[in-house]
Design a protein around this motif. Structure first.
Motif, PDB file in Angstrom:
ATOM      1  N   GLU A 221       0.845  -1.192   0.000  1.00  7.49           N
ATOM      2  CA  GLU A 221       0.000   0.000   0.000  1.00  7.49           C
ATOM      3  C   GLU A 221       0.881   1.242   0.000  1.00  7.49           C
ATOM      4  O   GLU A 221       1.997   1.247   0.524  1.00  7.49           O
ATOM      5  CB  GLU A 221      -0.907   0.000   1.230  1.00  7.49           C
ATOM      6  CG  GLU A 221      -1.910  -1.134   1.271  1.00  7.49           C
ATOM      7  CD  GLU A 221      -2.957  -1.032   0.167  1.00  7.49           C
ATOM      8  OE1 GLU A 221      -3.250   0.108  -0.274  1.00  7.49           O
ATOM      9  OE2 GLU A 221      -3.478  -2.084  -0.251  1.00  7.49           O
ATOM     10  N   LEU A 222       0.359   2.336  -0.600  1.00  5.28           N
ATOM     11  CA  LEU A 222       1.090   3.595  -0.588  1.00  5.28           C
ATOM     12  C   LEU A 222       1.362   4.020   0.851  1.00  5.28           C
ATOM     13  O   LEU A 222       0.495   3.927   1.716  1.00  5.28           O
ATOM     14  CB  LEU A 222       0.287   4.675  -1.308  1.00  5.28           C
ATOM     15  CG  LEU A 222       0.166   4.526  -2.827  1.00  5.28           C
ATOM     16  CD1 LEU A 222      -0.699   5.644  -3.399  1.00  5.28           C
ATOM     17  CD2 LEU A 222       1.541   4.535  -3.488  1.00  5.28           C
ATOM     18  N   GLY A 223       2.578   4.479   1.093  1.00  6.10           N
ATOM     19  CA  GLY A 223       2.961   4.887   2.435  1.00  6.10           C
ATOM     20  C   GLY A 223       3.726   3.827   3.194  1.00  6.10           C
ATOM     21  O   GLY A 223       4.409   4.136   4.173  1.00  6.10           O
TER      22      GLY A 223
END
Length: 208
Positions: free
Chosen positions: A120-122
């Protein structure tokens, strides 16, 4: 600062030289700049260099700087990403430079194209399962020797070397901690690759 320029100083301006650390030894070979010093550089030194449009990498304490890539190089990047994206499984992701990959003490690189486990982004991006370098006149030895050794020692499972001038593609896979060539094709010949997933590449398609 000392400077050794067997390839000529034309690729680096005097203003750029002033931005390098005072205790750096600057070596220029063709279009690639190598910064070294007693004791070596670390990641903090790399990050302290101002953005000048060049690619900055750290290999065994030496900062390696290369200019913006040429047209053939970038065309190959775009075509490779398109080919890889069409069949990439959902658990993997295709990324392109500039994207920093930390490979341990005093080693930070930016592969031209890489495939990593999808997150996931982050979230922190895991190490690549595949790195791809596209040769340019200024980086052939760097990619064929230095970065091959770094990727091999870091345990990167697959390494592709793409030469847009031939055109050709060479596939290396890690076996018993060493890279072995498992595939090579030139021109319009097909190269079938199984890792990290099934894909067929025609080198000529990357630059036509």
């Amino acid at each position: 600062m000392t400077a050794e320029t067997p390839g000529g100083l034309g690729v680096v301006t005097v203003e750029q030289l002033r931005r390098y650390p005072d205790d750096a030894h600057v070596r220029i070979v063709e279009d690639t700049v190598y910064l070294s010093r007693d004791g070596g550089f670390d990641v903090a030194d790399l990050e302290a260099i101002e953005d000048d449009g060049w690619r900055h990498e750290l290999i065994d304490g030496i900062i390696v700087m290369s200019p913006a890539p040429v047209h053939a190089h970038q065309r190959a990047v775009v075509e490779l990403v398109f080919a890889l994206r069409t069949s990439v499984p959902e658990q993997l992701e295709v990324l392109v430079a500039p994207f920093d990959v930390d490979l341990g003490f005093r080693r930070r690189v930016q592969p031209d194209v890489l495939i990593v486990p999808a997150v996931e982004l982050g979230q922190e991006v895991p190490r690549p399962v595949l790195v791809i370098e596209i040769l340019s006149p200024s980086n052939r030895r760097h990619d064929l020797v230095a970065k091959r050794r770094v990727y091999e020692q870091a345990g990167i499972a697959s390494y592709w070397i793409v030469d847009p001038d031939q055109p050709s593609t060479t596939v290396l896979e890690l076996r018993d901690d060493h890279y072995f060539e498992v595939g090579q094709a030139a021109g319009s010949a097909e190269l079938a690759v199984e890792k990290p997933y099934d894909i067929t590449i025609r080198p000529a398609d990357l630059v036509k």
